[in-house]
Design a protein around this motif. Structure first.
Motif, short mmCIF file in Angstrom:
data_model
loop_
_atom_site.label_atom_id
_atom_site.label_comp_id
_atom_site.label_asym_id
_atom_site.label_seq_id
_atom_site.Cartn_x
_atom_site.Cartn_y
_atom_site.Cartn_z
N HIS A 118 5.08 -2.11 -6.02
CA HIS A 118 4.08 -2.19 -4.61
C HIS A 118 4.25 -1.04 -4.02
O HIS A 118 3.56 -0.56 -2.61
CB HIS A 118 5.67 -3.75 -4.17
CG HIS A 118 5.58 -3.87 -2.50
ND1 HIS A 118 5.89 -3.05 -1.66
CD2 HIS A 118 4.43 -4.27 -1.97
CE1 HIS A 118 5.46 -3.31 -1.09
NE2 HIS A 118 4.71 -4.51 -0.71
N VAL A 165 0.96 -0.49 -2.15
CA VAL A 165 0.98 -0.74 -0.78
C VAL A 165 1.94 0.12 0.32
O VAL A 165 1.37 0.33 1.06
CB VAL A 165 1.21 -1.78 -0.93
CG1 VAL A 165 1.71 -2.81 0.44
CG2 VAL A 165 0.61 -3.39 -2.00
N ARG A 193 0.17 3.58 2.14
CA ARG A 193 -0.34 3.32 2.93
C ARG A 193 -0.15 2.17 4.26
O ARG A 193 -0.58 2.02 5.35
CB ARG A 193 -2.29 2.08 1.92
CG ARG A 193 -2.75 1.78 2.97
CD ARG A 193 -3.77 0.66 2.22
NE ARG A 193 -4.84 0.52 3.53
CZ ARG A 193 -6.12 1.26 2.86
NH1 ARG A 193 -6.59 1.83 2.06
NH2 ARG A 193 -7.28 0.45 3.76
N ARG A 194 1.14 1.20 3.88
CA ARG A 194 0.80 -0.31 5.22
C ARG A 194 2.35 1.28 5.91
O ARG A 194 1.42 1.74 6.96
CB ARG A 194 2.61 -0.61 4.64
CG ARG A 194 3.03 -1.80 5.44
CD ARG A 194 4.03 -2.30 4.91
NE ARG A 194 4.69 -2.88 5.78
CZ ARG A 194 5.87 -2.60 6.44
NH1 ARG A 194 6.70 -0.62 6.24
NH2 ARG A 194 7.37 -2.77 7.69
N TYR A 235 -4.65 -3.18 3.89
CA TYR A 235 -4.57 -3.70 3.16
C TYR A 235 -6.49 -2.91 2.67
O TYR A 235 -6.94 -2.95 3.56
CB TYR A 235 -4.75 -5.11 2.26
CG TYR A 235 -3.81 -5.37 2.52
CD1 TYR A 235 -2.70 -5.04 1.38
CD2 TYR A 235 -2.87 -5.67 3.24
CE1 TYR A 235 -1.01 -5.52 1.37
CE2 TYR A 235 -1.68 -6.42 3.92
CZ TYR A 235 -0.55 -6.27 2.46
OH TYR A 235 0.68 -6.87 3.24
N ALA A 273 -8.88 -6.64 -0.71
CA ALA A 273 -7.77 -7.35 -0.34
C ALA A 273 -7.10 -7.50 1.10
O ALA A 273 -6.51 -8.72 1.29
CB ALA A 273 -7.09 -6.40 -1.05
N ASN A 274 -7.50 -6.79 1.95
CA ASN A 274 -7.21 -7.33 3.40
C ASN A 274 -7.22 -8.74 3.74
O ASN A 274 -7.42 -9.29 4.66
CB ASN A 274 -7.99 -6.22 4.14
CG ASN A 274 -9.27 -6.45 4.54
OD1 ASN A 274 -10.34 -6.60 3.27
ND2 ASN A 274 -10.03 -6.36 4.64
N GLU A 280 -4.40 -9.55 4.94
CA GLU A 280 -4.07 -8.80 6.49
C GLU A 280 -5.00 -10.16 7.07
O GLU A 280 -4.32 -10.65 8.30
CB GLU A 280 -4.95 -7.51 6.41
CG GLU A 280 -4.94 -7.53 7.52
CD GLU A 280 -5.41 -5.48 7.04
OE1 GLU A 280 -5.25 -4.99 8.48
OE2 GLU A 280 -5.45 -5.23 6.81
#
Length: 215
Positions: free
Chosen positions: A21, A25, A28-29, A192, A196-197, A201
């Protein structure tokens, strides 16, 4: 005894999940949220990051806003924090009224049993506004998806997971009750990459700038 390896196996799995993760992730988050929050903050202001983790996000925002002073609050402080951090009990902010310009909470309130308690405290200490990033349930299977995301992102770090998600309507009702006035509300955050968004998201996140009514 045969139960030794069995007891260790969940820990190894969680560490693996947490590492994956972080690589895929977390970076980018942080970048996406910093990019969304930075335009909302005035230069030469004071920002309190409540539930700041290791302070990486607040430090990144401070690097992009001239003269911004950042401090953090955390239940479990870390020795390698990127900003000055004070420990607190998760409900009562150890600051006077209007002590900072902005109080920021990023994916914090859904980890509490009653988000209203800490949100009221954030409104009390913020002269200008509360900056809030959290989840919203605005699509089918939202709760199931959010529970999965929370488990992957937080279970490896021992974070409490009450899975306390609200629909947007309840958020707005609570803000009105607490005298918080939305000046900015965004739901497309770029957390994301595609596709994946669409899964992780759409209909699930928001960032809001909530003006306080403090004198």
């Amino acid at each position: 005894m045969s139960n030794g390896p069995d007891q260790q196996q969940p820990s190894r799995i969680l560490r693996t999940v947490g590492n994956a993760h972080g690589r895929l992730v977390h970076t980018r988050r942080v970048q996406a949220i910093a990019q969304a929050v930075t335009p909302l903050v005035r230069p030469h202001a004071a920002l309190l990051d409540i539930g700041c983790g290791d302070g990486t996000l607040a430090a990144r925002i401070a690097a992009q806003v001239e003269g911004l002073s950042v401090t953090g609050l955390e239940i479990m402080t870390r020795p390698d924090s990127a900003i000055p951090v004070t420990s607190f009990d998760g409900e009562h902010i150890p600051l006077d009224d209007n002590a900072v310009d902005y109080a920021m909470m990023i994916d914090v309130l859904h980890h509490t049993d009653d988000p209203t308690i800490l949100l009221r405290e954030a409104a009390r200490v913020a002269r200008v506004a509360v900056i809030l990033k959290d989840h919203r349930m605005e699509r089918p299977l939202a709760r199931l998806t959010l529970r999965f995301m929370d488990w992957v992102g937080n279970k490896p770090h021992g974070v409490t997971l009450p899975y306390n998600y609200w629909p947007e309507k309840r958020w707005r009702e609570t803000w009105k009750q607490l005298g918080l006035h939305p000046q900015h509300f965004a739901t497309q955050l770029g957390l994301y990459p595609r596709p994946a968004n669409w899964i992780f998201e759409k209909g699930l996140h928001f960032i809001a700038l909530l003006q306080t009514t403090n004198p």
